[in-house]
Design a protein around this motif. Structure first.
Motif, PDB file in Angstrom:
ATOM      1  N   ASN A 157      -0.034  -6.713  -1.453  1.00 37.81           N
ATOM      2  CA  ASN A 157      -0.016  -5.665  -0.435  1.00 37.81           C
ATOM      3  C   ASN A 157      -1.031  -5.998   0.642  1.00 37.81           C
ATOM      4  OD1 ASN A 157       1.805  -3.451  -1.006  1.00 37.81           O
ATOM      5  ND2 ASN A 157       0.568  -3.016  -2.812  1.00 37.81           N
ATOM      6  N   ASN A 158      -0.826  -5.455   1.817  1.00 39.71           N
ATOM      7  CA  ASN A 158      -1.865  -5.496   2.836  1.00 39.71           C
ATOM      8  C   ASN A 158      -2.685  -4.224   2.650  1.00 39.71           C
ATOM      9  OD1 ASN A 158      -3.481  -5.368   5.105  1.00 39.71           O
ATOM     10  ND2 ASN A 158      -1.957  -6.369   6.394  1.00 39.71           N
ATOM     11  N   TRP A 159      -3.679  -4.316   1.778  1.00 38.96           N
ATOM     12  CA  TRP A 159      -4.434  -3.138   1.340  1.00 38.96           C
ATOM     13  C   TRP A 159      -5.152  -2.453   2.490  1.00 38.96           C
ATOM     14  CZ3 TRP A 159      -2.949  -1.647  -3.259  1.00 38.96           C
ATOM     15  CH2 TRP A 159      -2.412  -2.602  -4.125  1.00 38.96           C
ATOM     16  N   SER A 160      -5.625  -3.217   3.461  1.00 39.39           N
ATOM     17  CA  SER A 160      -6.338  -2.606   4.588  1.00 39.39           C
ATOM     18  C   SER A 160      -5.390  -1.826   5.500  1.00 39.39           C
ATOM     19  CB  SER A 160      -7.111  -3.654   5.382  1.00 39.39           C
ATOM     20  OG  SER A 160      -6.256  -4.665   5.841  1.00 39.39           O
ATOM     21  N   GLU A 161      -4.092  -2.117   5.443  1.00 44.72           N
ATOM     22  CA  GLU A 161      -3.109  -1.307   6.172  1.00 44.72           C
ATOM     23  C   GLU A 161      -2.543  -0.200   5.295  1.00 44.72           C
ATOM     24  OE1 GLU A 161       0.010  -3.623   7.937  1.00 44.72           O
ATOM     25  OE2 GLU A 161      -1.384  -4.794   9.163  1.00 44.72           O
ATOM     26  N   LEU A 162      -2.426  -0.451   4.002  1.00 39.39           N
ATOM     27  CA  LEU A 162      -1.839   0.535   3.095  1.00 39.39           C
ATOM     28  C   LEU A 162      -2.676   1.801   3.020  1.00 39.39           C
ATOM     29  CD1 LEU A 162       0.326   1.319   0.987  1.00 39.39           C
ATOM     30  CD2 LEU A 162      -1.114   0.211  -0.737  1.00 39.39           C
ATOM     31  N   LEU A 163      -3.991   1.650   2.897  1.00 41.14           N
ATOM     32  CA  LEU A 163      -4.854   2.821   2.727  1.00 41.14           C
ATOM     33  C   LEU A 163      -4.746   3.805   3.901  1.00 41.14           C
ATOM     34  CD1 LEU A 163      -6.835   4.327   0.965  1.00 41.14           C
ATOM     35  CD2 LEU A 163      -8.673   2.944   1.945  1.00 41.14           C
ATOM     36  N   PRO A 164      -4.881   3.371   5.165  1.00 42.62           N
ATOM     37  CA  PRO A 164      -4.729   4.335   6.257  1.00 42.62           C
ATOM     38  C   PRO A 164      -3.321   4.922   6.356  1.00 42.62           C
ATOM     39  CG  PRO A 164      -5.407   2.174   7.116  1.00 42.62           C
ATOM     40  CD  PRO A 164      -5.307   2.077   5.637  1.00 42.62           C
ATOM     41  N   THR A 165      -2.318   4.141   5.987  1.00 45.04           N
ATOM     42  CA  THR A 165      -0.940   4.650   5.998  1.00 45.04           C
ATOM     43  C   THR A 165      -0.800   5.789   4.999  1.00 45.04           C
ATOM     44  OG1 THR A 165      -0.074   2.491   6.651  1.00 45.04           O
ATOM     45  CG2 THR A 165       1.483   4.022   5.611  1.00 45.04           C
ATOM     46  N   ILE A 166      -1.367   5.597   3.812  1.00 42.49           N
ATOM     47  CA  ILE A 166      -1.314   6.645   2.788  1.00 42.49           C
ATOM     48  C   ILE A 166      -2.103   7.870   3.232  1.00 42.49           C
ATOM     49  CG2 ILE A 166      -2.079   7.226   0.445  1.00 42.49           C
ATOM     50  CD1 ILE A 166      -1.355   4.270  -0.252  1.00 42.49           C
ATOM     51  N   GLN A 167      -3.279   7.648   3.810  1.00 45.01           N
ATOM     52  CA  GLN A 167      -4.095   8.767   4.265  1.00 45.01           C
ATOM     53  C   GLN A 167      -3.366   9.583   5.336  1.00 45.01           C
ATOM     54  OE1 GLN A 167      -7.506   6.338   5.228  1.00 45.01           O
ATOM     55  NE2 GLN A 167      -8.557   6.898   3.323  1.00 45.01           N
ATOM     56  N   LYS A 168      -2.678   8.903   6.231  1.00 46.72           N
ATOM     57  CA  LYS A 168      -1.916   9.589   7.281  1.00 46.72           C
ATOM     58  C   LYS A 168      -0.763  10.391   6.663  1.00 46.72           C
ATOM     59  CE  LYS A 168       0.593   8.765  11.569  1.00 46.72           C
ATOM     60  NZ  LYS A 168       1.109   7.760  12.506  1.00 46.72           N
ATOM     61  N   ALA A 169      -0.040   9.760   5.742  1.00 46.07           N
ATOM     62  CA  ALA A 169       1.079  10.443   5.088  1.00 46.07           C
ATOM     63  C   ALA A 169       0.579  11.624   4.259  1.00 46.07           C
ATOM     64  CB  ALA A 169       1.856   9.463   4.209  1.00 46.07           C
ATOM     65  N   PHE A 170      -0.572  11.452   3.627  1.00 45.24           N
ATOM     66  CA  PHE A 170      -1.170  12.524   2.830  1.00 45.24           C
ATOM     67  C   PHE A 170      -1.437  13.730   3.719  1.00 45.24           C
ATOM     68  CE2 PHE A 170      -3.150  13.436  -1.224  1.00 45.24           C
ATOM     69  CZ  PHE A 170      -4.046  14.463  -0.933  1.00 45.24           C
ATOM     70  N   GLY A 171      -1.962  13.462   4.893  1.00 44.61           N
ATOM     71  CA  GLY A 171      -2.230  14.546   5.837  1.00 44.61           C
ATOM     72  C   GLY A 171      -0.958  15.232   6.301  1.00 44.61           C
ATOM     73  N   ALA A 172       0.099  14.471   6.517  1.00 46.45           N
ATOM     74  CA  ALA A 172       1.375  15.045   6.947  1.00 46.45           C
ATOM     75  C   ALA A 172       1.942  15.962   5.867  1.00 46.45           C
ATOM     76  CB  ALA A 172       2.372  13.933   7.283  1.00 46.45           C
ATOM     77  N   LEU A 173       1.868  15.530   4.610  1.00 44.79           N
ATOM     78  CA  LEU A 173       2.346  16.392   3.523  1.00 44.79           C
ATOM     79  C   LEU A 173       1.486  17.647   3.439  1.00 44.79           C
ATOM     80  CD1 LEU A 173       4.185  16.965   1.102  1.00 44.79           C
ATOM     81  CD2 LEU A 173       2.626  15.601  -0.294  1.00 44.79           C
ATOM     82  N   GLY A 174       0.196  17.487   3.664  1.00 48.20           N
ATOM     83  CA  GLY A 174      -0.710  18.634   3.624  1.00 48.20           C
ATOM     84  C   GLY A 174      -0.369  19.703   4.640  1.00 48.20           C
TER      85      GLY A 174
END
Length: 115
Positions: free
Chosen positions: A3-20
């Motif tokens: 994985n591109n971990w440095s891209e995955l983490l912000p992508t997840i954080q953004k998606a987490f916020g959208a679900l929130g």
């Protein structure tokens, strides 16, 4: 690279916020679970994050691996400590596979009885 971990983490954080935004009560309850784990201060943050990485491996959650590895680094975990936690996860998974293999054989024997 898996994985591109440095891209995955912000992508997840953004998606987490959208679900929130669409379900704030659920996210608030989820966040409260994490906060509750540190409430009594029996385990320090680094130890909790090392445990979390091991659990993330056993549950096969790339998002959890990224988030908890990042948090472990911030809590001061060394690469050696992370590899020790991973070794524990590997040994437990092998044990769990062994136990569930025994359960599978038990199910086979129970279901393969003559009528």
């Amino acid at each position: 690279m898996f994985n591109n971990w440095s891209e995955l983490l912000p992508t997840i954080q953004k998606a987490f916020g959208a679900l929130g935004k669409s379900n704030p009560k659920m996210v608030k309850a989820y966040m409260a679970l994490g906060e509750a784990t540190s409430e009594n201060n029996v385990l320090d943050a680094k130890t909790r994050e090392l445990i979390s990485i091991a659990i993330a491996v056993t549950t096969r959650c790339d998002g959890c691996i990224a988030a908890h590895t990042d948090s472990a680094i911030k809590a001061g975990a060394s690469r050696e400590e992370v590899t020790a936690a991973l070794a524990t996860a590997i040994s437990l998974n092998a044990g769990a596979a062994y136990i569930y293999s025994l359960r599978s054989l038990e199910a086979y024997d129970a279901l393969n009885r003559p009528a």
